[in-house]
Design a protein around this motif. Structure first.
Motif, mmCIF file in Angstrom:
data_model
loop_
_atom_site.group_PDB
_atom_site.id
_atom_site.type_symbol
_atom_site.label_atom_id
_atom_site.label_comp_id
_atom_site.label_asym_id
_atom_site.label_seq_id
_atom_site.Cartn_x
_atom_site.Cartn_y
_atom_site.Cartn_z
ATOM 1 N N SER A 197 -6.540 -2.435 -1.960
ATOM 2 C CA SER A 197 -6.093 -1.115 -2.412
ATOM 3 C C SER A 197 -4.594 -1.130 -2.714
ATOM 4 O O SER A 197 -3.813 -0.412 -2.095
ATOM 5 C CB SER A 197 -6.405 -0.082 -1.316
ATOM 6 O OG SER A 197 -6.116 1.216 -1.766
ATOM 7 N N SER B 279 -0.496 -4.929 8.463
ATOM 8 C CA SER B 279 -1.810 -5.384 7.983
ATOM 9 C C SER B 279 -2.147 -4.711 6.660
ATOM 10 O O SER B 279 -3.017 -3.841 6.592
ATOM 11 C CB SER B 279 -2.889 -5.047 9.016
ATOM 12 O OG SER B 279 -2.606 -5.652 10.238
ATOM 13 N N ASN C 263 0.806 -1.224 0.000
ATOM 14 C CA ASN C 263 0.000 0.000 0.000
ATOM 15 C C ASN C 263 0.837 1.272 0.000
ATOM 16 O O ASN C 263 0.349 2.342 0.366
ATOM 17 C CB ASN C 263 -0.956 0.005 1.194
ATOM 18 C CG ASN C 263 -1.828 -1.232 1.227
ATOM 19 O OD1 ASN C 263 -1.730 -2.031 2.143
ATOM 20 N ND2 ASN C 263 -2.659 -1.421 0.208
ATOM 21 N N ASN D 24 -3.627 -3.764 3.023
ATOM 22 C CA ASN D 24 -4.978 -3.857 2.476
ATOM 23 C C ASN D 24 -4.875 -4.312 1.019
ATOM 24 O O ASN D 24 -4.616 -3.499 0.133
ATOM 25 C CB ASN D 24 -5.669 -2.494 2.570
ATOM 26 C CG ASN D 24 -7.052 -2.511 1.974
ATOM 27 O OD1 ASN D 24 -7.530 -3.537 1.497
ATOM 28 N ND2 ASN D 24 -7.687 -1.358 1.980
ATOM 29 N N LEU E 124 -0.925 -0.244 9.280
ATOM 30 C CA LEU E 124 -0.914 -0.625 7.864
ATOM 31 C C LEU E 124 0.317 -1.464 7.510
ATOM 32 O O LEU E 124 0.221 -2.381 6.700
ATOM 33 C CB LEU E 124 -0.958 0.632 6.985
ATOM 34 C CG LEU E 124 -0.958 0.396 5.476
ATOM 35 C CD1 LEU E 124 -2.280 -0.230 5.041
ATOM 36 C CD2 LEU E 124 -0.721 1.715 4.739
#
Length: 157
Positions: free
Chosen positions: A126, A121, A84, A123, A118
């Motif tokens: 995205s 973890s 990300n 995403n 983030l």
């Protein structure tokens, strides 16, 4: 509007000095003795017991004169490895997107802790970087190896 942005950032700086999470660094840039409240130099520690542990990841936060109406731009060094994070280093996170999750009440502390979350973890809905995304979704062993290598490049200062 600039008075609002700088006033808010000065207040956030005071609050940060009194109540910052362990291991985090966030301070306005200082150039030739002058403090630039619109650009902060930060460091985000990798969370204990994760692949990111042991790393202290440098991040810049650039605020516009429209802050807090608009979110800051947050960037890791160019080429930072994460699904990300764009190749330019720009963080892709909903709370940093004024059309998605940004709210003027979000603080510097909340942004930095959100970015720390983030890291461990990602995403997958995205993706911002194809190599990291492909490894995260298709080859976790290689993804994990690359994250661990990266953590060694960013030791504590």
């Amino acid at each position: 509007m600039s008075g609002i942005a700088r006033g808010r950032l000065a207040e956030e700086r005071k609050v940060w000095r009194k109540d910052r999470p362990h291991g985090f660094v966030a301070r306005p840039e200082t150039v030739d003795g002058a403090v630039n409240l619109l650009r902060w130099e930060c460091s985000i520690p990798g969370r204990k017991d994760t692949l990111w542990a042991g790393g202290f990841y440098p991040l810049t936060m650039e605020f516009s004169e429209d802050y807090p109406s608009k979110p800051p731009k947050c960037k890791f060094p160019q080429g930072f490895f994460h699904p990300n994070i764009y190749p330019s280093g720009t963080v892709c996170l909903s709370i940093l997107n004024e059309d998605e999750g940004w709210r003027p009440s979000i603080t510097v502390k909340q942004i930095l802790m959100g970015i720390q979350d983030l890291l461990d973890s990602p995403n997958p809905a995205s993706p911002a970087q194809s190599e990291a995304y492909m490894l995260f979704t298709n080859d976790r062993a290689d993804y994990d190896r690359k994250v661990k290598e990266q953590s060694l490049r960013y030791p504590a200062l």
